[in-house]
Write an enzyme that holds these catalytic residues in place. Sequence first.
Site, short mmCIF file in Angstrom:
data_model
loop_
_atom_site.label_atom_id
_atom_site.label_comp_id
_atom_site.label_asym_id
_atom_site.label_seq_id
_atom_site.Cartn_x
_atom_site.Cartn_y
_atom_site.Cartn_z
N CYS A 65 0.84 -1.20 0.00
CA CYS A 65 0.00 0.00 0.00
C CYS A 65 0.88 1.25 0.00
O CYS A 65 1.94 1.27 0.62
CB CYS A 65 -0.88 -0.02 1.25
N CYS A 69 -0.02 4.09 7.23
CA CYS A 69 -0.66 3.81 8.52
C CYS A 69 0.28 2.95 9.38
O CYS A 69 0.64 1.82 8.99
CB CYS A 69 -1.98 3.08 8.29
N CYS A 72 -0.13 -0.85 10.29
CA CYS A 72 -0.55 -1.78 9.23
C CYS A 72 0.63 -2.52 8.62
O CYS A 72 1.61 -1.92 8.19
CB CYS A 72 -1.31 -1.01 8.15
N CYS A 109 -16.69 -9.75 4.16
CA CYS A 109 -16.06 -8.43 4.11
C CYS A 109 -14.94 -8.46 3.09
O CYS A 109 -13.95 -9.17 3.25
CB CYS A 109 -15.51 -8.06 5.48
N CYS A 142 -19.92 -6.59 2.59
CA CYS A 142 -19.38 -5.28 2.96
C CYS A 142 -18.10 -5.06 2.16
O CYS A 142 -17.27 -5.97 2.04
CB CYS A 142 -19.07 -5.25 4.45
N CYS A 202 -19.94 0.92 8.53
CA CYS A 202 -19.19 0.18 9.52
C CYS A 202 -17.93 0.99 9.79
O CYS A 202 -17.18 1.30 8.87
CB CYS A 202 -18.85 -1.20 8.98
N ARG A 272 -18.26 -5.18 17.14
CA ARG A 272 -17.57 -6.38 16.61
C ARG A 272 -16.17 -6.49 17.18
O ARG A 272 -15.37 -5.57 17.09
CB ARG A 272 -17.49 -6.30 15.09
S1 SF4 Z 1 -4.58 0.51 6.72
FE1 SF4 Z 1 -2.93 -0.46 5.56
S2 SF4 Z 1 -3.85 -1.09 3.62
FE2 SF4 Z 1 -5.24 0.42 4.57
S3 SF4 Z 1 -4.60 2.44 3.75
FE3 SF4 Z 1 -3.48 2.17 5.68
S4 SF4 Z 1 -1.51 1.23 5.06
FE4 SF4 Z 1 -2.94 0.96 3.34
#
Ligand code: SF4
Length: 407
Positions: A65, A69, A72, A109, A142, A202, A272
């Site tokens: 990605c 984040c 993640c 999901c 979802c 959600c 959840r």
């Molecule tokens: S949570 Fe992970 S997959 Fe989703 S936008 Fe952030 S870095 Fe990317």
Amino acid sequence: MDLLNTLVDKGLRRELPTREEALAVLATPDDQLLDVVAAAGKVRRQWFGRRVKLNYLVNLKSGLCPEDCSYCSQRLGSKAEILKYTWLKPEEASKAAAAGVAGGAKRVCLVASGRGPTDRDVDRVSKTIEAIKEENEGVEVCACLGLLSEGQADRLRSAGADAYNHNLNTSEGTYGEITTTHTYADRVDTVHQAQAAGLSACSGLIAGMGESDADLVDVVFSLRELDPDSVPVNFLIPFEGTPLAKEWNLTPQRCLRILAMVRFVCPDVEVRLAGGREVHLRSMQPLALHLVNSIFLGDYLTSEGQAGQADLDMIADAGFEVEGAGTTTLPRHRADVAAGCGSHAGGHASESEGCGSHAGGCGPCGEVPEAEAVPAAEAPETQVPGARTDLVAVRRRGAGTDLAPNA
Ligand code: SF4
């Protein structure tokens, strides 16, 4: 005990607790933990009985990605050795979803890594939704594809999506410390777009990222205001190779207090239990069923959960029952606002997990800038006694592999 009696009364009336009351739940001592669980359990049973809704995650596109984040494993520059693959074909996703449905999941999901979908991605996911709906009568779907652009929520709704997941994750005040490539306001906007399109919203949080009690209360109060139909509560899975790898600061008792606080603030919403339950609640998971009315079955996006059969056994042993496909999840006053599957927002019920965010995506591409290595060894050490780092297992089966899924 006055506190708990007050919170039960308010929960039964769907009345918002004060911030001080929510903070006080988080500050209760371990000696009162069972009292807290019993009190929040009364609220849970009032609105959801002993039913447990099962949800099943299908990671449509994994890893690489461009967003950053911190929590993640799929983030920009993640060194976590997760599965990385591009979009599953509709028939592959449908096959994965069918395993979850066969295991008792009422909702599938569909998650994809990335900032947000292109219109072509929405086409692709629309075909996947149609394939899943065709193969699995009555299943709720979802989508969790990241930040939405104008018109995309409507297109997903037209394709048959019942719900859209996009988590707030943490408080507005600390959001910039967790992610820099998009904003809290971006997230709120996407939830609003989903609601406006008649999708059941959600949206939830991730606890254990070093936030304060006040931050937790902030995000849960913001969620109440946003009024999603379901609120997934993730407990950070500190993946090696991510900036939060050393954030082991949750205990089972802390997790239960957080879940109780969420139940008191969002009494009639599908709460959840999401990613991290096995890692942080461990043998205390059955107690959490007195607080939440929904869990994920089997594995998460990039990590493995306990065996699907163990989930089913846990539910039965604790005296709860799996919610059947013909049952409306939400209480009547919320479900009536909706049509279809039992949420509100113009039509349906609700989902998340895992990466704790959303989902969405850009490709597993070489175009993604190579990020600086995450200096995990330099991250502050916040490990609580009893932390079980050995319980974090990277998913190596199910979607994106030749091995059978865990459901
Ligand atoms: S949570 Fe992970 S997959 Fe989703 S936008 Fe952030 S870095 Fe990317």
